[in-house]
Design an enzyme around this catalytic site. Structure first.
Site, PDB file in Angstrom:
ATOM      1  N   ARG A  15       0.825  -1.202   0.000  1.00 18.70           N
ATOM      2  CA  ARG A  15       0.000   0.000   0.000  1.00 18.70           C
ATOM      3  C   ARG A  15       0.864   1.260   0.000  1.00 18.70           C
ATOM      4  O   ARG A  15       2.061   1.211   0.226  1.00 18.70           O
ATOM      5  CB  ARG A  15      -0.909   0.009   1.242  1.00 18.70           C
ATOM      6  CG  ARG A  15      -1.975  -1.054   1.235  1.00 18.70           C
ATOM      7  CD  ARG A  15      -2.694  -1.146   2.582  1.00 18.70           C
ATOM      8  NE  ARG A  15      -1.858  -1.715   3.624  1.00 18.70           N
ATOM      9  CZ  ARG A  15      -2.244  -1.906   4.879  1.00 18.70           C
ATOM     10  NH1 ARG A  15      -3.463  -1.552   5.254  1.00 18.70           N
ATOM     11  NH2 ARG A  15      -1.421  -2.448   5.769  1.00 18.70           N
ATOM     12  N   LYS A  75       1.943   1.783   7.422  1.00 16.72           N
ATOM     13  CA  LYS A  75       2.352   0.983   8.576  1.00 16.72           C
ATOM     14  C   LYS A  75       3.353   1.749   9.431  1.00 16.72           C
ATOM     15  O   LYS A  75       3.975   2.711   8.996  1.00 16.72           O
ATOM     16  CB  LYS A  75       2.972  -0.345   8.118  1.00 16.72           C
ATOM     17  CG  LYS A  75       1.986  -1.280   7.459  1.00 16.72           C
ATOM     18  CD  LYS A  75       0.809  -1.642   8.365  1.00 16.72           C
ATOM     19  CE  LYS A  75       1.211  -2.568   9.503  1.00 16.72           C
ATOM     20  NZ  LYS A  75       0.061  -2.916  10.367  1.00 16.72           N
ATOM     21  N   TYR A  94      -0.657   4.152  10.904  1.00 18.92           N
ATOM     22  CA  TYR A  94      -1.009   3.119  11.883  1.00 18.92           C
ATOM     23  C   TYR A  94       0.224   2.831  12.734  1.00 18.92           C
ATOM     24  O   TYR A  94       1.316   2.607  12.193  1.00 18.92           O
ATOM     25  CB  TYR A  94      -1.436   1.820  11.189  1.00 18.92           C
ATOM     26  CG  TYR A  94      -2.771   1.894  10.484  1.00 18.92           C
ATOM     27  CD1 TYR A  94      -3.948   2.079  11.198  1.00 18.92           C
ATOM     28  CD2 TYR A  94      -2.857   1.751   9.104  1.00 18.92           C
ATOM     29  CE1 TYR A  94      -5.178   2.133  10.557  1.00 18.92           C
ATOM     30  CE2 TYR A  94      -4.076   1.798   8.452  1.00 18.92           C
ATOM     31  CZ  TYR A  94      -5.232   1.994   9.187  1.00 18.92           C
ATOM     32  OH  TYR A  94      -6.440   2.053   8.536  1.00 18.92           O
ATOM     33  N   HIS A  96      -0.192   1.054  16.334  1.00 14.69           N
ATOM     34  CA  HIS A  96      -0.439  -0.109  17.200  1.00 14.69           C
ATOM     35  C   HIS A  96       0.665  -0.241  18.252  1.00 14.69           C
ATOM     36  O   HIS A  96       1.272  -1.287  18.436  1.00 14.69           O
ATOM     37  CB  HIS A  96      -0.550  -1.392  16.369  1.00 14.69           C
ATOM     38  CG  HIS A  96      -1.666  -1.352  15.356  1.00 14.69           C
ATOM     39  ND1 HIS A  96      -2.996  -1.408  15.720  1.00 14.69           N
ATOM     40  CD2 HIS A  96      -1.659  -1.239  14.001  1.00 14.69           C
ATOM     41  CE1 HIS A  96      -3.755  -1.344  14.639  1.00 14.69           C
ATOM     42  NE2 HIS A  96      -2.966  -1.231  13.575  1.00 14.69           N
ATOM     43  N   GLU A 118      -5.315   4.369  14.164  1.00 17.97           N
ATOM     44  CA  GLU A 118      -6.226   3.422  14.811  1.00 17.97           C
ATOM     45  C   GLU A 118      -6.901   3.947  16.069  1.00 17.97           C
ATOM     46  O   GLU A 118      -7.851   3.322  16.573  1.00 17.97           O
ATOM     47  CB  GLU A 118      -5.505   2.097  15.118  1.00 17.97           C
ATOM     48  CG  GLU A 118      -4.491   2.140  16.249  1.00 17.97           C
ATOM     49  CD  GLU A 118      -3.118   2.608  15.812  1.00 17.97           C
ATOM     50  OE1 GLU A 118      -2.205   2.552  16.645  1.00 17.97           O
ATOM     51  OE2 GLU A 118      -2.951   3.031  14.641  1.00 17.97           O
ATOM     52  N   ASP A 270      -1.887  -7.497  15.079  1.00 23.05           N
ATOM     53  CA  ASP A 270      -1.092  -6.271  15.178  1.00 23.05           C
ATOM     54  C   ASP A 270      -1.350  -5.518  16.477  1.00 23.05           C
ATOM     55  O   ASP A 270      -0.687  -4.529  16.773  1.00 23.05           O
ATOM     56  CB  ASP A 270      -1.299  -5.353  13.963  1.00 23.05           C
ATOM     57  CG  ASP A 270      -2.750  -5.043  13.687  1.00 23.05           C
ATOM     58  OD1 ASP A 270      -3.609  -5.428  14.505  1.00 23.05           O
ATOM     59  OD2 ASP A 270      -3.037  -4.410  12.650  1.00 23.05           O
TER      60      ASP A 270
END
Length: 377
Positions: A15, A75, A94, A96, A118, A270
């Site tokens: 992506r 990511k 993101y 996490h 997120e 994740d």
């Protein structure tokens, strides 16, 4: 504002954080966008499309990080990127954090402003930047689970929907949120017999109303999970606690109750995973086997369908990116509580409770960082 879009370098992450259409919108407001050469190729977007949209192309990731005030990614940064991140630089991606102490410590050390997709949260508790990828991951969980049920891939050798005269597979979905709902819809659409579990009775009532007849609802608790894993062929972990580590609903000892060739897909991996025996895998090497049970635990599942995922992600993130670019991160977060809740780590301080609790770190009141002076205010 100067915005940088680096090429994703996590294993098999195809992506990109921004489409050419997104570049066009940012340029309309006078912002400068730098995109790394070939950043969008794997998602189906050529460099020429970015140039036509007004982006400036840079050959290396070092140059993108070096010039940008705001980095837009998909990511979380990996170890090779840590030293590229500048103090006070805004990272919008993101993260996490609760599943990685190494990443948390690295971002604290770099003094970056980390705004996590997120945990951006609306007043109704929905997570607008997680929803599109949750929709993709929920649907993919069934697609991948069905594939790994095939015998050559060490599964039970069961066709998810069966055929006339042969019963369909039994699918258990743990969690009735976006991921779980999409997974149940897909599995049901393929003809499987589906049970979806959640801890919220109102949510189960809602799901019972909207789901087709081959979907049952059940209260999620250890007793029911232990009973169900004995007879299910595909188990999908779809549990999310925003910004915090997922609870282990399927424990190590439960594997002994499962039939050989059962497939587990942990979409929550994740965030630490809701299946105790799961650990993150990659698209290159997606599965492992414990006690004859197949575990599929790819942490960036939507990366396998990058065109769909990239367009869906940009649709959701762009309005927030525009606010951050137009106002600066502090004013944008003061004006918009959705964005304020996205702040996790700011200039060496943890400002999100779930991250602080995960690693026993001190929690700083987010209001104190929103009123302090910043180089990118």
């Amino acid at each position: 504002m100067v915005i940088g879009v680096p090429k994703e370098i996590k294993n098999n992450e195809n992506r990109v954080a921004l489409t050419p259409a997104g570049v066009t919108e940012l340029r309309k407001y006078g912002h400068t966008v730098y995109v790394q050469v070939n950043a969008g190729v794997s998602s189906g977007f050529e460099d020429a499309e970015y140039i036509a949209s007004g982006a400036q192309m840079l050959p290396t990731i070092e140059e993108v990080y070096g010039i940008a005030e705001m980095i837009m990614k998909v990511k979380e940064p990996i170890a090779s990127e840590y030293n590229l991140i500048k103090e006070n630089q805004l990272l919008f991606t993101y993260f996490h954090f609760a599943s990685s102490e190494e990443l948390t410590n690295a971002m604290l050390e770099r003094g970056a402003v980390c705004l996590a997709y997120e945990t951006v949260e609306r007043p109704d508790r929905s997570l607008p930047l997680l929803v599109p990828m949750s929709e993709v991951a929920g649907r993919m969980a069934v697609q991948e689970g069905a594939k790994y049920l095939e015998k050559p891939l060490k599964g039970r050798g069961i066709l998810l929907g069966g055929v006339p005269g042969v019963k369909p597979a039994n699918v258990l979905v743990l969690g009735g949120g976006i991921v779980g709902t999409q997974a149940a819809k897909m599995a049901a659409g393929l003809g499987a017999h589906v049970t979806i579990m959640d801890v919220s009775l109102p949510r189960l009532r809602y799901l019972s109303d909207i789901m087709p007849p081959n979907v049952d609802t059940m209260m999620s608790n250890e007793y029911n999970i232990r009973a169900m894993v004995k007879e299910c062929d595909l188990i999908i972990g779809a549990v999310l606690i925003p910004g915090a580590k997922a609870p282990h609903l399927v424990t190590r000892d439960m594997l002994k109750l499962m039939r050989s060739g059962t497939v587990l897909v942990d979409v929550a991996v994740d965030q630490g995973g809701c299946i105790e025996t799961c650990h993150p895998t990659t698209h290159e090497d997606p599965t492992f086997i414990i006690d004859d049970v197949v575990h599929y635990c790819v942490a960036n599942m939507p990366g396998a369908v990058p065109y769909t995922s990239t367009v869906a992600l940009t649709n959701a993130t762009l309005p927030y990116a525009l606010q951050l670019a137009n106002k600066g991160w502090q004013q944008a977060c003061r004006d918009n509580m959705d964005l304020q809740l996205g702040l996790n780590v700011v200039e060496g301080k943890v400002v999100y409770a779930g991250v602080a609790e995960a690693f026993g770190l001190p929690l700083t009141d987010v209001n104190s960082v929103l009123t302090a002076e910043s180089a990118l205010a």
